[in-house]
Design a protein around this motif. Structure first.
Motif, mmCIF file in Angstrom:
data_model
loop_
_atom_site.group_PDB
_atom_site.id
_atom_site.type_symbol
_atom_site.label_atom_id
_atom_site.label_comp_id
_atom_site.label_asym_id
_atom_site.label_seq_id
_atom_site.Cartn_x
_atom_site.Cartn_y
_atom_site.Cartn_z
ATOM 1 N N ALA A 1 -8.843 -17.234 42.551
ATOM 2 C CA ALA A 1 -8.684 -18.098 43.729
ATOM 3 C C ALA A 1 -7.908 -17.317 44.969
ATOM 4 C CB ALA A 1 -7.929 -19.406 43.095
ATOM 5 N N TRP A 2 -8.271 -17.741 45.983
ATOM 6 C CA TRP A 2 -7.533 -17.558 47.227
ATOM 7 C C TRP A 2 -6.989 -18.547 47.765
ATOM 8 C CZ3 TRP A 2 -13.058 -17.788 46.460
ATOM 9 C CH2 TRP A 2 -13.650 -18.799 47.153
ATOM 10 N N ASP A 3 -6.190 -18.153 48.856
ATOM 11 C CA ASP A 3 -5.383 -19.033 49.523
ATOM 12 C C ASP A 3 -5.770 -19.614 50.814
ATOM 13 O OD1 ASP A 3 -5.471 -16.757 50.856
ATOM 14 O OD2 ASP A 3 -3.479 -16.632 51.784
ATOM 15 N N TRP B 1 1.753 -20.573 53.649
ATOM 16 C CA TRP B 1 2.301 -19.472 52.948
ATOM 17 C C TRP B 1 2.217 -19.437 51.566
ATOM 18 C CZ3 TRP B 1 6.095 -17.879 50.131
ATOM 19 C CH2 TRP B 1 7.300 -18.869 49.902
ATOM 20 N N ASN B 2 2.644 -20.651 51.005
ATOM 21 C CA ASN B 2 3.081 -20.826 49.774
ATOM 22 C C ASN B 2 1.635 -20.610 48.897
ATOM 23 O OD1 ASN B 2 1.986 -23.205 50.699
ATOM 24 N ND2 ASN B 2 3.059 -24.632 49.278
ATOM 25 N N SER B 3 0.386 -20.855 49.106
ATOM 26 C CA SER B 3 -0.824 -20.875 48.655
ATOM 27 C C SER B 3 -0.925 -19.254 48.555
ATOM 28 C CB SER B 3 -1.838 -21.178 49.129
ATOM 29 O OG SER B 3 -1.838 -21.113 50.610
ATOM 30 N N THR B 4 -0.358 -18.407 49.601
ATOM 31 C CA THR B 4 -0.772 -17.041 49.578
ATOM 32 C C THR B 4 0.260 -16.489 48.509
ATOM 33 O OG1 THR B 4 -0.891 -17.030 51.981
ATOM 34 C CG2 THR B 4 -0.169 -14.863 51.097
ATOM 35 N N PHE B 5 1.289 -16.969 48.344
ATOM 36 C CA PHE B 5 2.282 -16.518 47.232
ATOM 37 C C PHE B 5 1.586 -16.985 45.881
ATOM 38 C CE2 PHE B 5 5.445 -17.810 43.850
ATOM 39 C CZ PHE B 5 6.133 -16.752 44.004
ATOM 40 N N LEU B 6 1.161 -18.115 45.684
ATOM 41 C CA LEU B 6 0.247 -18.326 44.661
ATOM 42 C C LEU B 6 -0.723 -17.420 44.224
ATOM 43 C CD1 LEU B 6 0.282 -22.162 44.450
ATOM 44 C CD2 LEU B 6 1.930 -20.654 43.010
ATOM 45 N N MET B 7 -1.619 -17.009 45.304
ATOM 46 C CA MET B 7 -2.811 -15.993 45.123
ATOM 47 C C MET B 7 -2.314 -14.786 44.866
ATOM 48 S SD MET B 7 -5.420 -14.624 48.071
ATOM 49 C CE MET B 7 -4.241 -13.922 48.795
ATOM 50 N N LEU B 8 -1.209 -14.253 45.328
ATOM 51 C CA LEU B 8 -0.565 -12.834 44.949
ATOM 52 C C LEU B 8 -0.076 -13.092 43.528
ATOM 53 C CD1 LEU B 8 1.363 -12.123 48.206
ATOM 54 C CD2 LEU B 8 -0.826 -11.312 47.723
#
Length: 572
Positions: A234-236, A241-248
């Motif tokens: 899944a991507w962000d 930015w919190n979705s970017t954290f979950l993607m990483l």
């Protein structure tokens, strides 16, 4: 055309019907007068049935219709006169217009759109008028929480120049509060701009793996070969930015699977792959972003709405940024150099009310604030602490004056009622009662002198000098319930705590509430009625708070959550 068998021709009938004035000359004058009167009455009756309604009725119906026009929200109708006329008075400037007698609302509409100087023209004027009326009515306007848009800053400056500034606590020093989640989002976005290339590679990898069913099947095979439980890539969302954290976080979990997949699919080019150093850097980055993510979750929560819990969280963000400056990775130190100015810019205007709320926490008081101020301002911490104490004292003085005025008004009304009851009651004779009153008056005077000679501590001083409440260290501590129990000991401080702790730290909860209907009522389901939409939103909220299981367990959890929500709303 005449009938051949008729004794009277058709033209004679027509002439007799058209000539109403010619009557049989054999009639007497009395009979002629009676016939003429009957004919006149018949004509009048026919006219009453067929004629249009009177003009006054027309005007009245027209006025009722005009009252439905939008302009009547800004005008007040006067008393209607006998001729159907009335007045329309502007609710803002008081200008009077004469209405009725077929006059329309065109003049009122022109006055509303361009003529009135005092009528609110935009959202800024309407907000200022609303806040001013609120302050005049019951002084409830304490603080306004907004996001960090520049237009909101300009709006606050205009509001503080208006009449509401006269009634704001401590001259409006704690009026404008910035949304904590928006501050964190700006801080983290500034830092993530440094590692945009590495994040872009991970994002493109996730999109590549989810592009087709064949790739997903191949990725599932790689997951089984790497002996890692399968999870879908899944991507962000680039703006969150919190979705970017979950993607990483997901990418680090799937790293063995992604490495294995690179050997199974020749179309997975090296331009999308991360080398070993890149993965190690991502692990170090995740350790730094974990603090921001946890703080964001806390600021977005709705089960602990009181403001006292957020001051330590914001300070932990600063400590984390300072530790990033000492990282062995150059990109992390560069991130810290971009994050710190953003944090300092918004922290300066947001920390005062957060610090006051922390002081009102009986588990922390001034101790926690002094500790963090020494970390954040090692050279100037004393100045910031003294400034905070001055603001708290000013707030307490304003609430103390309001409380004293309320008490004096209550005592005066009680004394007035007692005097009225004594005046209506029987009078006492003798000197016994007057002697007792003299003795009590002397005791009261002595107590007043004793109080003047040895002044008692104020509630604020008493609260701050008392030791920290050891019974409040429980994880389930309810600060609102604590202040409710202490209202008899600290009546003024309890009122101050009620207003300060009620200020929200973020606008995320309200924004998500208003945007939930849009996600539920999508273009595919836009024919849902109001009751179904409300049921879906409530059920969604209940299910998020409950445990997924059997149907009976779900409904029991939903009912328990509803009870907790009702209790929580009463406490708030």
């Amino acid at each position: 055309m005449a009938d051949p068998g008729s004794d009277v021709s058709e033209p004679d009938l027509v002439l007799e019907a058209e000539d109403d004035d010619q009557l049989d000359p054999t009639y007497t004058p009395e009979e002629i007068e009676r016939i003429q009167n009957d004919a006149t009455n018949a004509d009048n009756a026919a006219n009453i049935v067929t004629q249009d309604p009177p003009a006054a009725n027309k005007k009245k119906r027209k006025f009722v219709k005009d009252l439905k026009a939008e302009v009547w929200k800004y005008f007040t109708k006067g008393v209607e006169q006998d001729d159907g006329s009335y007045t329309a008075v502007c609710n803002y400037c008081g200008e009077i217009y004469k209405m009725g007698n077929s006059r329309g609302t065109g003049s009122l509409r022109h006055h509303y759109k361009s003529g009135c100087k005092k009528m609110p023209r935009n959202s800024h004027d309407k907000l200022q008028k609303m806040l001013h009326m609120t302050n005049v009515a019951d002084k409830r306007a304490f603080s306004l929480v907004l996001d960090n848009a520049s237009s909101n800053d300009a709006c606050i400056r205009e509001l503080l120049c208006g009449p509401i500034s006269d009634n704001l606590p401590v001259d409006g020093q704690v009026f404008h509060q910035r949304c904590g989640c928006h501050i964190l989002n700006l801080v983290v976005d500034a830092g993530l701009s440094v590692v945009g290339d590495q994040i872009s590679k991970i994002r493109e990898t996730m999109k590549f793996l989810r592009h087709s069913q064949a790739r997903m099947e191949r990725f599932q095979l790689a997951s089984s070969q790497a002996k890692v439980p399968f999870k879908k890539p899944a991507w962000d969302v680039a703006t969150r930015w919190n979705s970017t954290f979950l993607m990483l976080e997901l990418a680090l979990y799937l790293r063995p699977v992604i490495d294995r997949y690179s050997t199974l699919d020749k179309n997975y080019t090296k331009s999308m792959q991360l080398n070993n150093n890149d993965w190690l850097g991502m692990e170090a980055l995740m350790d730094c972003l974990k603090v921001f993510y946890n703080v964001t979750l806390k600021f977005s929560g709705t089960k602990y709405p009181t403001l006292n819990v957020f001051f330590p969280e914001f300070c932990d963000v600063f400590v984390n940024i300072k530790s990033m400056e000492k990282s062995p990775y150059s990109f992390i130190t560069m991130m810290a150099s971009k994050m710190l100015p953003k944090w300092e810019r918004y922290w300066t205007s947001a920390n005062t009310l957060l610090a006051i709320a922390c002081v009102l926490d009986p588990r922390c008081k001034l101790t926690a604030v002094e500790y963090y101020y020494k970390l954040i301002y090692p050279q100037d911490h004393e100045w910031y602490i003294n400034n905070l104490k001055g603001c708290i004292n000013a707030l307490f003085d304003e609430y103390f004056k309001a409380y004293s005025l309320q008490q004096s008004q209550g005592e005066s009304s009680q004394a007035q009622s007692q005097s009225q009851s004594q005046a209506s009651g029987p009078s006492s004779s003798g000197t016994g009662s007057s002697t007792v009153n003299d003795i009590r008056a002397g005791l009261k005077s002595l107590l007043a002198e004793k109080n003047t000679a040895e002044p008692l501590k104020s509630e604020l001083e008493q609260y701050l000098t008392e030791p920290l409440d050891a019974t409040a260290l429980d994880a389930s501590f309810d600060i609102l319930a604590w202040w409710k129990l202490k209202v008899t000991v600290y009546p003024v401080m309890a009122r101050l705590a009620r207003d300060v702790l009620a200020v929200p730290a973020s606008t995320v909860a309200s924004e998500s509430t208003f945007s939930t209907s849009g996600r539920t009522l999508s273009t595919v389901r836009n024919s849902l009625n109001d009751e179904s939409l409300q049921a879906l939103i409530c059920a969604q909220d209940w299910l998020r708070c409950g445990e997924v299981g059997a149907t009976a367990t779900l409904w029991a959890s939903a009912e328990a959550t509803l009870d907790d929500t009702i209790c929580g709303s009463h406490q708030a």
